[in-house]
Design a protein around this motif. Structure first.
Motif, PDB file in Angstrom:
ATOM      1  N   GLN A 229      52.407  26.699  14.365  1.00 37.35           N
ATOM      2  CA  GLN A 229      52.031  27.220  15.671  1.00 37.35           C
ATOM      3  C   GLN A 229      50.882  26.442  16.293  1.00 37.35           C
ATOM      4  OE1 GLN A 229      50.847  31.064  13.888  1.00 37.35           O
ATOM      5  NE2 GLN A 229      49.022  30.927  15.199  1.00 37.35           N
ATOM      6  N   GLY A 230      50.799  26.511  17.599  1.00 35.10           N
ATOM      7  CA  GLY A 230      49.700  25.888  18.315  1.00 35.10           C
ATOM      8  C   GLY A 230      48.468  26.769  18.323  1.00 35.10           C
ATOM      9  N   ASP A 231      47.406  26.304  19.000  1.00 34.53           N
ATOM     10  CA  ASP A 231      46.221  27.148  19.087  1.00 34.53           C
ATOM     11  C   ASP A 231      46.525  28.350  19.989  1.00 34.53           C
ATOM     12  OD1 ASP A 231      45.635  26.479  21.871  1.00 34.53           O
ATOM     13  OD2 ASP A 231      44.847  24.578  21.149  1.00 34.53           O
ATOM     14  N   GLY A 232      45.728  29.395  19.847  1.00 37.02           N
ATOM     15  CA  GLY A 232      46.017  30.655  20.522  1.00 37.02           C
ATOM     16  C   GLY A 232      46.147  30.529  22.027  1.00 37.02           C
ATOM     17  N   ALA A 233      45.285  29.728  22.651  1.00 36.92           N
ATOM     18  CA  ALA A 233      45.316  29.591  24.108  1.00 36.92           C
ATOM     19  C   ALA A 233      46.572  28.886  24.596  1.00 36.92           C
ATOM     20  CB  ALA A 233      44.081  28.833  24.578  1.00 36.92           C
TER      21      ALA A 233
ATOM     22  N   THR B 187      54.545  29.575  19.136  1.00 39.45           N
ATOM     23  CA  THR B 187      53.947  30.877  18.861  1.00 39.45           C
ATOM     24  C   THR B 187      54.077  31.224  17.382  1.00 39.45           C
ATOM     25  OG1 THR B 187      56.007  32.089  19.198  1.00 39.45           O
ATOM     26  CG2 THR B 187      54.696  31.577  21.171  1.00 39.45           C
ATOM     27  N   PRO B 188      53.384  32.251  16.906  1.00 40.82           N
ATOM     28  CA  PRO B 188      53.592  32.696  15.527  1.00 40.82           C
ATOM     29  C   PRO B 188      55.044  33.073  15.242  1.00 40.82           C
ATOM     30  CG  PRO B 188      51.583  33.649  16.420  1.00 40.82           C
ATOM     31  CD  PRO B 188      52.265  32.960  17.558  1.00 40.82           C
ATOM     32  N   THR B 189      55.768  33.556  16.273  1.00 46.68           N
ATOM     33  CA  THR B 189      57.181  33.877  16.088  1.00 46.68           C
ATOM     34  C   THR B 189      58.012  32.608  15.913  1.00 46.68           C
ATOM     35  OG1 THR B 189      56.906  35.839  17.453  1.00 46.68           O
ATOM     36  CG2 THR B 189      59.148  35.082  17.095  1.00 46.68           C
ATOM     37  N   ASP B 190      57.638  31.536  16.630  1.00 49.55           N
ATOM     38  CA  ASP B 190      58.331  30.254  16.467  1.00 49.55           C
ATOM     39  C   ASP B 190      58.091  29.663  15.091  1.00 49.55           C
ATOM     40  OD1 ASP B 190      59.215  30.268  19.145  1.00 49.55           O
ATOM     41  OD2 ASP B 190      57.379  29.291  19.829  1.00 49.55           O
ATOM     42  N   ALA B 191      56.878  29.834  14.562  1.00 51.67           N
ATOM     43  CA  ALA B 191      56.455  29.146  13.346  1.00 51.67           C
ATOM     44  C   ALA B 191      57.251  29.618  12.135  1.00 51.67           C
ATOM     45  CB  ALA B 191      54.964  29.351  13.119  1.00 51.67           C
ATOM     46  N   GLY B 192      57.395  28.705  11.182  1.00 52.44           N
ATOM     47  CA  GLY B 192      58.083  29.045   9.949  1.00 52.44           C
ATOM     48  C   GLY B 192      58.506  27.798   9.204  1.00 52.44           C
TER      49      GLY B 192
ATOM     50  N   ILE C 126      49.479  22.055  20.849  1.00 51.87           N
ATOM     51  CA  ILE C 126      50.772  22.711  21.026  1.00 51.87           C
ATOM     52  C   ILE C 126      51.394  23.130  19.700  1.00 51.87           C
ATOM     53  CG2 ILE C 126      53.115  22.386  21.922  1.00 51.87           C
ATOM     54  CD1 ILE C 126      50.854  22.685  24.001  1.00 51.87           C
ATOM     55  N   GLY C 127      51.157  22.359  18.646  1.00 52.04           N
ATOM     56  CA  GLY C 127      51.729  22.671  17.353  1.00 52.04           C
ATOM     57  C   GLY C 127      52.286  21.426  16.688  1.00 52.04           C
ATOM     58  N   THR C 128      52.962  21.624  15.582  1.00 54.86           N
ATOM     59  CA  THR C 128      53.448  20.512  14.759  1.00 54.86           C
ATOM     60  C   THR C 128      54.858  20.802  14.259  1.00 54.86           C
ATOM     61  OG1 THR C 128      51.179  20.087  14.007  1.00 54.86           O
ATOM     62  CG2 THR C 128      52.948  19.093  12.738  1.00 54.86           C
ATOM     63  N   LEU C 129      55.685  19.767  14.271  1.00 58.01           N
ATOM     64  CA  LEU C 129      57.003  19.821  13.647  1.00 58.01           C
ATOM     65  C   LEU C 129      57.031  18.813  12.506  1.00 58.01           C
ATOM     66  CD1 LEU C 129      59.329  19.730  16.810  1.00 58.01           C
ATOM     67  CD2 LEU C 129      58.424  21.743  15.650  1.00 58.01           C
ATOM     68  N   THR C 130      57.544  19.217  11.362  1.00 55.24           N
ATOM     69  CA  THR C 130      57.683  18.291  10.235  1.00 55.24           C
ATOM     70  C   THR C 130      59.074  18.425   9.626  1.00 55.24           C
ATOM     71  OG1 THR C 130      56.754  19.889   8.660  1.00 55.24           O
ATOM     72  CG2 THR C 130      55.226  18.320   9.666  1.00 55.24           C
ATOM     73  N   ASN C 131      59.590  17.306   9.185  1.00 54.97           N
ATOM     74  CA  ASN C 131      60.877  17.275   8.498  1.00 54.97           C
ATOM     75  C   ASN C 131      60.720  16.404   7.261  1.00 54.97           C
ATOM     76  OD1 ASN C 131      63.794  17.689   8.231  1.00 54.97           O
ATOM     77  ND2 ASN C 131      63.949  15.503   8.690  1.00 54.97           N
ATOM     78  N   ARG C 132      61.148  16.913   6.111  1.00 50.43           N
ATOM     79  CA  ARG C 132      61.008  16.167   4.852  1.00 50.43           C
ATOM     80  C   ARG C 132      62.315  16.219   4.092  1.00 50.43           C
ATOM     81  NH1 ARG C 132      56.975  12.600   3.908  1.00 50.43           N
ATOM     82  NH2 ARG C 132      57.445  11.689   1.885  1.00 50.43           N
ATOM     83  N   GLU C 133      62.744  15.069   3.559  1.00 50.84           N
ATOM     84  CA  GLU C 133      63.952  15.004   2.765  1.00 50.84           C
ATOM     85  C   GLU C 133      63.658  14.305   1.446  1.00 50.84           C
ATOM     86  OE1 GLU C 133      67.308  13.401   4.836  1.00 50.84           O
ATOM     87  OE2 GLU C 133      66.843  14.466   6.705  1.00 50.84           O
ATOM     88  N   ASN C 134      64.171  14.873   0.370  1.00 51.15           N
ATOM     89  CA  ASN C 134      64.058  14.277  -0.966  1.00 51.15           C
ATOM     90  C   ASN C 134      65.454  14.139  -1.550  1.00 51.15           C
ATOM     91  OD1 ASN C 134      60.962  14.358  -1.633  1.00 51.15           O
ATOM     92  ND2 ASN C 134      61.427  16.348  -0.719  1.00 51.15           N
TER      93      ASN C 134
END
Length: 810
Positions: A422-426, A451-456, A378-386
């Motif tokens: 983003q997740g895999d294409g399917a 989706t690629p539009t979601d990603a960033g 499905i994809g990945t979410l990451t959050n990083r704080e310094n």
């Protein structure tokens, strides 16, 4: 209602009377020993909410709860949030199901406010938030709070909970209060334990094991290590599926509705080393890896045989999609503290992050036909704080003042980064196979991939400076003042302040009060998160699954629906309390509060209906039935009171009875809802951005009252523990008043008995031993009788839990 309350209070009174009975015959006359014991307990120095080095729990200017390791053990909980729910009357921790990623990172609330309006510290250092955004119908919807269950419970020395606004002292998020977790340290002591448990129905088997210990680091330091492992099997309280008589699954349990399967590995390290007599190196690190498997909505294919023959061939009896969350969480702090030129200093660097990745299994993308996989990334979410902190303090003596003024000031730089991969294409593909609507049913079922539009990747930084003054102005009067300015790269500057005071009328009775302003910056998740997922929407005639799109506020489609750039929340906090510490050992506090929040950040209601769907279709969203976005459209006022008391009773035979009790009353009202923005009319839509369901989550979605009374009797090698907790009524709102449901108050009873000998402790216990469940959902909320209990239940809906443990301490 009156009968229910009378019955409940009678039960609580009975519990107290039963606990007091054995003591009534053996109360000690040795009052000097009791006084000494009581004085020791109340002289616990606290570090939260003050910059002074000698402020205690009893003489703090704001309400603080101090929770010991024994308090945490007595709850029988295998995670921190459940333990805090048991110990704190003002904390709410529902355990929702069928809420996607929220099943894996369940949020907790303090004083009925949003979970991200409570600041969490580890050893006084800010803890990062989770990458997950709670977007479904659970309490805490729209928040990305700290993942409390990422903190290993066996690494905790004690916890200080400041029930007061503290943004001027600690910065953004500290509107409802502060939870400061202090880790175990030192080289001399350690422990090891193993616990096994099961729910009354025979499911939810849980195993939990952990150990901690310290050793010397050269001649001037120590290292303390902790490790923890937990495995929990799922519980299931779903009802049978009566929807399709022709299905082979007719009237069988096809859904999963309960606690998910969870596996967690956790570790912590805490260290300290004296570099010189005036400089001390310190550091700590926490690591959490958790895998959670939960299920979504059961897909029956009997009515889709002609449309999706390939899916029917793969799943002739239908299928239950599985959401597999892999969570990784880490925190690292390294600093130097000491004294130079009369100033105490603490300079540190703090980095930490949360990484959430999901893959779905046992699922399908209808639009791909025979080419559809059954597993999707499905994809990945990451959050990083310094963070970089520099804090300084010293006692300054001014002419004419008997006591010094503690002067503290500091600087902080914080950098945050949030990323969607983003997740895999399917997982998000729109293939050639059309559905009944004439459009393809795109993406993997249960949770379409990012989706690629979601990603960033999105980032920001902020700089802050604070000044804090505190002093005993007279023998009876203590006062404090704090001011903090923060500048954010994405929305500018804000300044908050706090004034505090405490006046001791006598050695027994004191009054305390605080007035403060606060703020909470919109999180990067709230500004930039986007996804599409299946949600249950209460249409007034029952729950219906709908594909809902979460838009970032800068998306043109969201702006046409009414989205505007987010602003920081602003708060005004007021509190007034009494502290009662008579010589007989009783410690009681009563604190009333009011919290006004302007521009509160809320995830809008699910904007659905034919007009919305037609608009989204015109915008290119062919398989989406509704949309939502974040908004500052609500001003709220929260009023309440906390009553907390402890009373140790020392008996002639050497045994001890300790009574604890607490009660919280909390009521939130919406003072203002902003008018819909004019661009909404340009899209031809007339919709309430904040619908009555979302209003209900804010105002009536949590119990207005919660109370508990507990007793611990320690005699020889035995300890008997009991606690009765009453949860008040709460309401789940639908799209109309006819679909609202109010759930009645319930009382839960926890019991345990322990035997300790030569460092070993053996415990048998049960939580909710009377097997209390919330009322069942009615026809408007149970989805054909399948979703049996409310996911907003403040004590879950899994029933009685029994456990046994063996521990060794050295």
């Amino acid at each position: 209602m009156a009968i229910s309350r009378t019955l409940t209070y009678s039960l609580l009174a009975t519990c107290i009377a039963c606990a007091l009975a054995p003591a009534a015959q053996a109360q000690s006359t040795n009052t000097d020993a009791a006084k000494n014991k009581k004085a020791t307990e109340l002289q616990t120095v606290v570090v939260t909410g003050t910059r002074s080095y000698d402020r205690t729990e009893a003489d703090s200017m704001a309400p603080i709860d101090v929770l010991s390791p024994q308090d945490l053990k007595n709850t029988g909980a295998t995670n921190l949030a459940t333990a805090l729910r048991t110990l704190l009357p003002s904390l709410n921790f529902p355990q929702p199901s069928v809420t996607d990623a929220t099943d894996a990172t369940q949020p907790a609330q303090l004083r009925g406010l949003s979970p991200d309006q409570t600041l969490v510290l580890i050893n006084g250092k800010r803890q990062h938030s989770t990458a997950v955004l709670n977007v479904n119908g659970s309490l805490g919807r729209g928040s990305s709070p700290v993942d409390l269950n990422a903190i290993p419970i066996n690494a905790i020395d004690h916890i200080e909970v400041l029930r007061d606004g503290a943004a001027a002292q600690y910065g953004s998020d500290a509107i409802a209060g502060v939870i400061n977790v202090i880790l175990k340290g030192g080289a001399k002591h350690g422990s090891a334990s193993i616990t096994g448990g099961q729910y009354d129905t025979g499911d939810g088997d849980t195993w939990h094991g952990g150990a901690d210990g310290g050793f010397k680091l050269g001649d001037g330091g120590w290292v303390h290590l902790s490790a923890n492992y937990m495995h929990q099997d799922p519980t299931n309280r779903a009802g049978p599926d009566p929807r399709y008589p022709a299905d082979p699954t007719f009237n069988t349990v096809t859904f999963h509705y309960g606690l998910p399967q969870t596996k967690a590995k956790q570790a912590a390290i805490n260290l300290q080393y004296d570099l010189t007599p005036n400089a001390q190196l310190y550091g700590f690190s926490l690591f959490n890896k958790r895998n959670v498997s939960s299920q979504g909505f059961f897909r029956s294919l009997s009515t889709y045989a002609s449309q999706y023959p390939n899916a029917v061939a793969q799943y002739p009896a239908g299928y239950l999609p599985v959401e597999n969350s892999a969570i990784r969480d880490d925190s690292e702090v390294l600093g130097v503290r000491g004294k130079i030129g009369g100033w105490n200093y603490d300079v540190s660097y703090n980095t930490g992050g949360n990484h959430w990745k999901m893959h779905t299994s046992n699922t399908w993308n209808y639009s791909l036909g025979a080419d559809s996989p059954t597993v999707f990334q499905i994809g990945t979410l990451t959050n990083r704080e310094n963070l970089f902190n520099a804090d300084f303090s010293r006692d300054v003596h001014f002419p004419g003042m008997d006591a010094p003024v503690t002067v503290a000031w500091g600087l902080e730089y914080r950098h945050e980064q949030f990323e969607i991969k983003q997740g895999d294409g399917a997982s998000y593909a729109c293939g050639p196979v059309l559905g009944a609507s004439g459009y393809p049913s795109c993406g993997g079922q249960v949770f379409s991939g990012y989706t690629p539009t979601d990603a960033g990747s999105h980032s920001r930084h902020n700089r802050s400076a604070y000044l804090d003054l505190e002093s005993d102005l007279t023998y009876k009067l203590t006062a404090g003042l704090a001011v903090r300015n923060e500048h954010y790269s994405d929305f500018g500057s804000t300044t908050s302040w706090k004034a505090s005071g405490r006046y001791a009328f006598t050695d027994t009775v004191a009054a305390r009060a605080t007035v403060s302003t606060g703020f909470r910056a919109p999180s990067l998740q709230q500004e930039y998160y986007s996804s599409t997922a299946t949600n249950f929407v209460n249409t007034g005639s029952g729950l219906v699954p709908v594909q809902i799109r979460t838009f970032p506020v800068d998306d043109p489609a969201a702006q046409a629906l009414g989205a505007q750039p987010l602003k920081p929340e602003k708060s005004h906090n007021y509190s007034f309390g009494l502290v009662f510490t008579p010589a007989n050992g009783l410690y009681a506090t009563l604190d009333a509060y009011q919290i006004d929040i302007d521009n509160r950040i809320i995830l809008s209601g699910n904007l659905t209906g034919s007009a919305v769907q037609a608009y989204l279709l015109s915008a290119g969203f062919t398989d989406v039935g509704g949309g939502r976005f974040f908004t500052n459209a609500v001003d709220t006022r929260t009023r309440g009171a906390d009553l907390v008391a402890t009373y140790p009773w020392y008996l002639q035979d050497g045994s001890t009875l300790k009574f604890t009790g607490g009660m919280n009353y909390n009521k939130t009202d919406i003072r203002k809802i902003a008018d819909n923005p004019p661009q909404l009319g340009l899209a031809g839509l007339t919709l309430p951005i904040i619908d009555r369901q979302e209003q209900g989550r804010i105002t009536v979605g949590t119990p207005r009252t919660k109370a508990f009374v507990g007793a611990d009797w320690s005699v020889n090698h035995w300890t008997f523990h009991s606690q009765a907790t009453r949860y008040g009524t709460w309401t789940s709102r639908g799209s109309s008043a006819s679909s609202d449901q109010t759930y009645s108050a319930k009382v839960l009873l926890d019991l345990s008995v322990s035997y300790a000998q030569s460092g070993w402790t053996f415990t048998l216990g049960g939580n909710n031993v009377t097997n209390v469940y919330p009322e069942k959902n009615d026809a408007n909320n149970n989805y054909h009788g399948i979703l049996t209990y409310p996911l907003t239940s403040p004590y879950g809906f899994s029933g009685a839990y029994y456990y046994g443990s063996v521990a060794y301490d050295w």
